[in-house]
Scaffold this motif. Structure first.
Motif, PDB file in Angstrom:
ATOM      1  N   HIS A 127       0.823  -1.210   0.000  1.00 39.61           N
ATOM      2  CA  HIS A 127       0.000   0.000   0.000  1.00 39.61           C
ATOM      3  C   HIS A 127       0.858   1.261   0.000  1.00 39.61           C
ATOM      4  N   THR A 128       2.117   1.151   0.420  1.00 38.90           N
ATOM      5  CA  THR A 128       3.011   2.306   0.362  1.00 38.90           C
ATOM      6  C   THR A 128       3.193   2.767  -1.069  1.00 38.90           C
ATOM      7  N   GLY A 129       3.404   1.818  -1.976  1.00 42.36           N
ATOM      8  CA  GLY A 129       3.572   2.161  -3.379  1.00 42.36           C
ATOM      9  C   GLY A 129       2.330   2.805  -3.961  1.00 42.36           C
ATOM     10  N   GLU A 130       1.158   2.266  -3.597  1.00 38.37           N
ATOM     11  CA  GLU A 130      -0.092   2.842  -4.089  1.00 38.37           C
ATOM     12  C   GLU A 130      -0.285   4.257  -3.551  1.00 38.37           C
ATOM     13  N   ASP A 131      -0.014   4.453  -2.262  1.00 42.77           N
ATOM     14  CA  ASP A 131      -0.172   5.785  -1.676  1.00 42.77           C
ATOM     15  C   ASP A 131       0.765   6.795  -2.342  1.00 42.77           C
ATOM     16  N   ALA A 132       1.997   6.358  -2.617  1.00 43.91           N
ATOM     17  CA  ALA A 132       2.964   7.261  -3.247  1.00 43.91           C
ATOM     18  C   ALA A 132       2.539   7.615  -4.664  1.00 43.91           C
ATOM     19  N   LEU A 133       2.098   6.607  -5.439  1.00 45.67           N
ATOM     20  CA  LEU A 133       1.657   6.881  -6.806  1.00 45.67           C
ATOM     21  C   LEU A 133       0.398   7.746  -6.814  1.00 45.67           C
ATOM     22  N   ASP A 134      -0.490   7.506  -5.873  1.00 45.48           N
ATOM     23  CA  ASP A 134      -1.714   8.314  -5.795  1.00 45.48           C
ATOM     24  C   ASP A 134      -1.364   9.774  -5.526  1.00 45.48           C
ATOM     25  N   ALA A 135      -0.400   9.989  -4.631  1.00 46.41           N
ATOM     26  CA  ALA A 135       0.025  11.361  -4.341  1.00 46.41           C
ATOM     27  C   ALA A 135       0.646  12.007  -5.581  1.00 46.41           C
ATOM     28  N   GLY A 194      -5.852  12.969 -11.618  1.00 44.99           N
ATOM     29  CA  GLY A 194      -6.931  12.033 -11.337  1.00 44.99           C
ATOM     30  C   GLY A 194      -6.611  10.971 -10.316  1.00 44.99           C
ATOM     31  N   GLY A 195      -5.373  10.946  -9.808  1.00 47.53           N
ATOM     32  CA  GLY A 195      -5.017   9.982  -8.768  1.00 47.53           C
ATOM     33  C   GLY A 195      -4.718   8.603  -9.312  1.00 47.53           C
ATOM     34  N   PHE A 196      -4.402   7.693  -8.390  1.00 47.12           N
ATOM     35  CA  PHE A 196      -4.116   6.301  -8.739  1.00 47.12           C
ATOM     36  C   PHE A 196      -4.860   5.402  -7.774  1.00 47.12           C
ATOM     37  N   ASP A 197      -5.552   4.392  -8.298  1.00 50.74           N
ATOM     38  CA  ASP A 197      -6.305   3.448  -7.486  1.00 50.74           C
ATOM     39  C   ASP A 197      -6.053   2.052  -8.038  1.00 50.74           C
ATOM     40  N   HIS A 198      -5.731   1.096  -7.162  1.00 52.21           N
ATOM     41  CA  HIS A 198      -5.335  -0.225  -7.658  1.00 52.21           C
ATOM     42  C   HIS A 198      -6.486  -0.972  -8.326  1.00 52.21           C
ATOM     43  N   ASN A 199      -7.732  -0.747  -7.888  1.00 52.54           N
ATOM     44  CA  ASN A 199      -8.861  -1.399  -8.553  1.00 52.54           C
ATOM     45  C   ASN A 199      -9.024  -0.893  -9.978  1.00 52.54           C
ATOM     46  N   SER A 200      -8.929   0.424 -10.135  1.00 56.78           N
ATOM     47  CA  SER A 200      -9.025   1.026 -11.456  1.00 56.78           C
ATOM     48  C   SER A 200      -7.884   0.542 -12.351  1.00 56.78           C
ATOM     49  N   HIS A 201      -6.686   0.473 -11.771  1.00 51.23           N
ATOM     50  CA  HIS A 201      -5.549   0.005 -12.564  1.00 51.23           C
ATOM     51  C   HIS A 201      -5.714  -1.473 -12.917  1.00 51.23           C
ATOM     52  N   GLY A 202      -6.280  -2.253 -11.990  1.00 48.13           N
ATOM     53  CA  GLY A 202      -6.537  -3.654 -12.297  1.00 48.13           C
ATOM     54  C   GLY A 202      -7.481  -3.800 -13.479  1.00 48.13           C
ATOM     55  N   LEU A 248       1.236   7.302 -18.097  1.00 45.99           N
ATOM     56  CA  LEU A 248       2.123   6.283 -18.655  1.00 45.99           C
ATOM     57  C   LEU A 248       3.206   5.914 -17.645  1.00 45.99           C
ATOM     58  N   ALA A 249       3.781   6.906 -16.993  1.00 49.89           N
ATOM     59  CA  ALA A 249       4.792   6.637 -15.969  1.00 49.89           C
ATOM     60  C   ALA A 249       4.202   5.837 -14.822  1.00 49.89           C
ATOM     61  N   ALA A 250       2.976   6.195 -14.403  1.00 46.21           N
ATOM     62  CA  ALA A 250       2.319   5.462 -13.320  1.00 46.21           C
ATOM     63  C   ALA A 250       2.050   4.017 -13.727  1.00 46.21           C
ATOM     64  N   ASP A 251       1.608   3.813 -14.970  1.00 49.83           N
ATOM     65  CA  ASP A 251       1.366   2.447 -15.455  1.00 49.83           C
ATOM     66  C   ASP A 251       2.650   1.625 -15.414  1.00 49.83           C
ATOM     67  N   TYR A 252       3.744   2.229 -15.857  1.00 50.27           N
ATOM     68  CA  TYR A 252       5.021   1.518 -15.888  1.00 50.27           C
ATOM     69  C   TYR A 252       5.463   1.149 -14.476  1.00 50.27           C
ATOM     70  N   ILE A 253       5.380   2.087 -13.559  1.00 52.06           N
ATOM     71  CA  ILE A 253       5.812   1.822 -12.178  1.00 52.06           C
ATOM     72  C   ILE A 253       4.892   0.809 -11.512  1.00 52.06           C
ATOM     73  N   ALA A 254       3.586   0.933 -11.728  1.00 46.48           N
ATOM     74  CA  ALA A 254       2.631   0.022 -11.081  1.00 46.48           C
ATOM     75  C   ALA A 254       2.879  -1.426 -11.482  1.00 46.48           C
ATOM     76  N   GLY A 255       3.387  -1.636 -12.689  1.00 47.30           N
ATOM     77  CA  GLY A 255       3.653  -2.996 -13.141  1.00 47.30           C
ATOM     78  C   GLY A 255       4.925  -3.605 -12.589  1.00 47.30           C
ATOM     79  N   MET A 256       5.745  -2.807 -11.922  1.00 48.50           N
ATOM     80  CA  MET A 256       7.027  -3.299 -11.436  1.00 48.50           C
ATOM     81  C   MET A 256       6.872  -4.209 -10.222  1.00 48.50           C
ATOM     82  N   THR A 257       7.779  -5.156 -10.100  1.00 46.48           N
ATOM     83  CA  THR A 257       7.932  -5.885  -8.852  1.00 46.48           C
ATOM     84  C   THR A 257       8.789  -5.042  -7.915  1.00 46.48           C
ATOM     85  N   ASP A 258       8.844  -5.414  -6.653  1.00 45.68           N
ATOM     86  CA  ASP A 258       9.665  -4.671  -5.691  1.00 45.68           C
ATOM     87  C   ASP A 258      11.118  -4.608  -6.155  1.00 45.68           C
TER      88      ASP A 258
END
Length: 404
Positions: free
Chosen positions: A112-120, A126-134, A376-386
């Motif tokens: 959730h740290t990654g999601e909170d950071a991307l949302d910020a 428009g923010g970032f939400d993991h359900n929407s990204h899913g 696009l940057a958010a999509d790329y980062i969201a797909g990353m593993t730790d």
């Protein structure tokens, strides 16, 4: 529908019927060997996003130990609980499993740290939400099939992914609860125009089993991980009345049992008690609501799969304890702060200079405006593993923060 040991479980009239599915956005010939919901489950399991869950954090970062849960192990546990609930309630087990397997596909690296950071970082866009990204992953970003982008899942699986925690809109089309301030995510609103997901209605009971299975799994297993990591002791969690009763039961049955076995016995009892309660309470709610069809479920006006008031209170106690003693533990907070730093720094680099991303991503940013480059940057980062996020940080900045 065949159950275990050769028994037959009657499908409830309000269960989702794979033979009456509302279909896929792109029409496909039916499979001669699998139902539509079984095909959805299989497509999710074979997706790239699903494989990446193996190296995405649940609470701890990957490097903290091989025995703590990842998004993948959590997802498998959720799917097992969802299937058990679906079977007991006479629902379609394959749809419950498909929604459970898909529910965390949109999660970022570092939990959730990654999601909170991307949302910020994405707040101006428009923010970032993991359900929407899913949803975007399974409808756009997975590019495997010759005839369409995404996985072309059925309506029932998609509505479960988007609405397993309840509707997003009220009867007048206004955003509910958490969506009131900024509106529902743009990706969900855009897809809803292509295929109406009924955002003001409840999802199927199968989707609702996946939602409650998620809560049961992370409560039980975060407690297990926290105990094994030494973030808190059994004596501390015994103060929760519900947990204290279970521990007293274990003490009476197995005097002097060694600590690792006590932890395991506690975890399995927590899961069992919650599952049995959900079964009884859900049957009560379903009967009280008088639902006869899946459309009755969607129009019921409340979640019909859930915990009794007594176990809801117990769950709230567990969550409160975990929040104070695990999620806000100084060691976890230290790692979260460093993970937050990594995500924000990656976002700043990729959104300001898309050429720093791999070619297939950089090409998509050519001529794009600021908002599209940010997404696009958010999509790329969201797909990353730790570990890949750490590697990308090292590539760009010649340093890798210690996330242990």
């Amino acid at each position: 529908m065949q159950g275990g040991r050769g028994t037959w479980v009657q499908r409830a009239p309000y269960a989702a019927d794979p033979g009456a599915s509302q279909g896929r956005l792109h029409a496909e010939a039916p499979s001669p060997t699998r139902t539509p919901f079984q095909r959805d489950r299989d497509r999710i399991v074979h997706s790239t996003a699903f494989r990446r869950l193996a190296h995405k954090t649940q609470v701890f970062v990957h490097h903290e130990g091989d025995h703590f849960r990842t998004r993948l192990t959590h997802t498998i546990e959720v799917a097992q609980i969802a299937r058990a609930l679906a079977k007991a309630l006479g629902l379609d087990e394959d749809l419950s499993e498909a929604v459970a397997l898909a529910h965390d596909l949109g999660h970022t690296p570092f939990g959730h740290t990654g999601e909170d950071a991307l949302d910020a970082c994405m707040t101006p866009f428009g923010g970032f939400d993991h359900n929407s990204h899913g949803l975007r992953l399974v409808t756009e970003l997975e590019r495997r099939y010759a005839n369409f982008d995404g996985l072309n899942l059925t309506f029932e699986t998609l509505e479960g992914l988007v609405k397993h925690n309840g509707p997003l809109l009220d009867g007048q089309g206004r955003p509910l609860a958490r969506w009131r301030a900024r509106g529902i995510p743009a990706a969900i609103a855009a897809y809803d125009k292509r295929q109406n997901l009924g955002l003001a209605a409840f999802a199927s009971l199968e989707a609702q089993t996946a939602a409650i299975a998620d809560d049961i799994a992370y409560n039980a297993h975060d407690m297990d991980d926290g105990l094994r990591a030494g973030l808190f002791r059994i004596e501390a969690i015994r103060a929760i009345p519900f947990i204290g009763e279970l521990l007293s039961e274990i003490d009476a049955l197995y005097p002097g049992l060694e600590r690792p076995r006590v932890i395991h016995e506690l975890g399995r009892r927590v899961i069992t008690r919650f599952i049995e309660d959900v079964m009884a309470e859900s049957r009560r709610r379903i009967g009280q609501a008088g639902v006869r069809t899946i459309e009755d479920v969607r129009a019921a006006g409340r979640q019909l799969v859930g915990l009794s008031p007594a176990l809801e209170s117990a769950e709230a106690d567990v969550k409160q304890f975990l929040f104070a003693n695990m999620y806000r533990h100084p060691e976890v907070k230290r790692v979260r702060e460093r993970a937050d730093f990594v995500v924000r720094r990656l976002f700043a680099a990729f959104s300001s200079d898309p050429a720093t991303m791999p070619e297939e991503w950089a090409v998509g940013a050519a001529g794009a405006g600021e908002s599209d480059r940010a997404r696009l940057a958010a999509d790329y980062i969201a797909g990353m593993t730790d570990r890949f996020a750490i590697a990308e940080h090292r590539r760009l900045f010649d340093d890798a923060p210690d996330l242990r």
